[in-house]
Design a protein around this motif. Sequence first.
Motif, PDB file in Angstrom:
ATOM      1  N   GLU A   1       0.821  -1.213   0.000  1.00 46.08           N
ATOM      2  CA  GLU A   1       0.000   0.000   0.000  1.00 46.08           C
ATOM      3  C   GLU A   1       0.851   1.258   0.000  1.00 46.08           C
ATOM      4  O   GLU A   1       0.523   2.252  -0.632  1.00 46.08           O
ATOM      5  CB  GLU A   1      -0.886   0.029   1.242  1.00 46.08           C
ATOM      6  CG  GLU A   1      -2.299  -0.400   0.990  1.00 46.08           C
ATOM      7  CD  GLU A   1      -3.163  -0.092   2.184  1.00 46.08           C
ATOM      8  OE1 GLU A   1      -4.007   0.786   2.073  1.00 46.08           O
ATOM      9  OE2 GLU A   1      -2.983  -0.729   3.239  1.00 46.08           O
ATOM     10  N   ALA A   2       1.956   1.177   0.738  1.00 50.30           N
ATOM     11  CA  ALA A   2       2.818   2.344   0.831  1.00 50.30           C
ATOM     12  C   ALA A   2       3.348   2.714  -0.548  1.00 50.30           C
ATOM     13  O   ALA A   2       3.334   3.880  -0.951  1.00 50.30           O
ATOM     14  CB  ALA A   2       3.962   2.061   1.791  1.00 50.30           C
TER      15      ALA A   2
ATOM     16  N   ASP B   1       2.000   2.062  -3.365  1.00 46.63           N
ATOM     17  CA  ASP B   1       0.908   2.568  -4.182  1.00 46.63           C
ATOM     18  C   ASP B   1       0.668   4.053  -3.936  1.00 46.63           C
ATOM     19  O   ASP B   1       0.512   4.835  -4.866  1.00 46.63           O
ATOM     20  CB  ASP B   1      -0.389   1.804  -3.867  1.00 46.63           C
ATOM     21  CG  ASP B   1      -0.394   0.444  -4.532  1.00 46.63           C
ATOM     22  OD1 ASP B   1       0.486   0.223  -5.379  1.00 46.63           O
ATOM     23  OD2 ASP B   1      -1.262  -0.370  -4.206  1.00 46.63           O
ATOM     24  N   ALA B   2       0.623   4.421  -2.659  1.00 47.36           N
ATOM     25  CA  ALA B   2       0.355   5.813  -2.307  1.00 47.36           C
ATOM     26  C   ALA B   2       1.411   6.719  -2.932  1.00 47.36           C
ATOM     27  O   ALA B   2       1.124   7.801  -3.428  1.00 47.36           O
ATOM     28  CB  ALA B   2       0.329   5.992  -0.795  1.00 47.36           C
TER      29      ALA B   2
END
Lengths: 427, 175
Positions: B161-162, B164-165
Amino acid sequence: MNTVVLFTTLFVLMAMGIPVAISLGLSSLLTIFFFSQDSLASMSIKLFETSEHYTLLAIPFFVLAGNLMSTGGVAKRMVHFAIAAVGHLRGGLAIASILACMLFAAVSGSSPATVVAVGSIVIAGMVKNGYTKEFAAGVICNAGTLGILIPPSIVMVVYAAVTEVSVGRLFMAGVVPGIMLGLMLMAAVWWRAGRLNIVPPPKAPLHEVLSALRDSLWGLMLLVIIMGGIYGGVFTPTEAAAVSAVYALVVAVFIYKDLTLKHLPEVFLESGKTTVMLMFIVGNALLFAHVLTTERIPQTIAEQIVAFGMSPWVFLLVVNLILLVAGNFMEPTGIILILAPILFPIATQLGIDPIHLGVIMVVNMEIGMVTPPVGLNLFVTSGITGMNLVQVTRAALPWLLVLLVFLVIVTYVPAISLALPNAIFGA
Amino acid sequence: MKILDHLEEWIISLMLLAMTGLTFVQVVLRYVFDSGLSWAHELTTVFFAFMIFVGMSYGVRVGAHIGVDALVRLMRAGPRRAISVLAVVLSLVYVGFVLTGSIQYVSKMHDVGIEFDDMPIERWQVLIVMPIGYALMGFRFLQVLFNLLTGRTDSLHLADEAADAMKLKAEGDAT
């Protein structure tokens, strides 16, 4: 027996590296398959119903709005305004960064997104002005957690969906704690900055503050739309989310022009991907919650706790400890989805307001985001600063104490969370 | 294969666009013109269903599904591959369960022929996206299994997720 099977399967599957959603779904299906009369068809309906859940419909819209704003220049202008407004104070740039995090949190529903949006702009600026990289990274990493406390908040939408409390109420309950945590972090910065010997930039003339305010007004208007809309009863949180997504698109593409039409498909796909990933977990978790309820697991635990004579005071302490440990190993949505259906009925029996429990859970999730090994904000901060995970963790540690103190206050003073929603919507 | 890949991406993006647009228009109609489309909400949930169930298999392909891989990462390559193979097989068992259940349900709905409340469409015609989505996901897991067995990969490729952000942020900065 069923309880043991259900939870053991869940943890074994997750430990094997099977996606959380599938672990939740498979452990529920296996339990049903071996211990219950429910048909596979009726289980499948539960999964499909996720897409018909009105509250959950807010998630894709908030995700989209958040992505449009972080790519669309809204964060940048909020940072400029915050620096113009409070940058001249002792520790001013750091305080301004916290203010910017609060402002962005008020239009976005995610914590890592807040860290990226604000942190990627301010950290370099702070270092240039004499702050150590550790100081800058630590402040942003922690202040970014406000993303899920200050409404809108995707984590709150998920909590509201599984416990069937009002999203609007829960959003309002996050306002005062959110502002309070922001102020506490600012105070800590002000205190620590005394030793740093940094000369803050000169006080910006009023016309500069005003022009920065006007610049960021388009983004700040969103705050008015969301909060005013829900508070005034103009629209539901789901509708507010859709309106803010459209509004963010118009501002990013046609007013600020920081985002070109050519890049829109990427933003939509990325938002869609995040939504699908979340909804896949939510759907399977609702299945899991369904198994919990049909097996009467939360009720059984609740009865035992009540029979044991556990006071609400002790219960909340235990809840906090469980959540803090869980927060180290899993990401927020998963924890809320697994634990809220269990904790919620117990809390109700003990006379704890479910809205208050929601705020407590969210604050615990914030802390989970800045503690290793699984801390989304740590990962993101490490990504934007180039520091490694150990360095970021150490940098975030002193500010984490502020969060812990804040958790204790929020847990044992329910009025901080409940006064505003009760005043607005009635007790 | 390329066509299927792009089709998934387009369906996800367009469904999100349609949902947002429809809900927004509905709000405007209701509060500005004091009218509304009776079928808007149901159609929105149909778009949502298409996005979720088509998106799941896309999620497997690009590795968007979140998991806890801390333990698996600690292992040496051999055991890790074995555990990953088992993990994919169990995921396929899950897919099999839901696929069977949803096919049973859809065929039941087909026989009964119930329509939506506000739309002249029979429910099974929308519900069928669920078995289709799960079949697609099963197909993607088979691909992962094939890659694992032939040694092209040694893990399930879970989401970061990191990353992706930050990816989205980088795209924004590039403009």
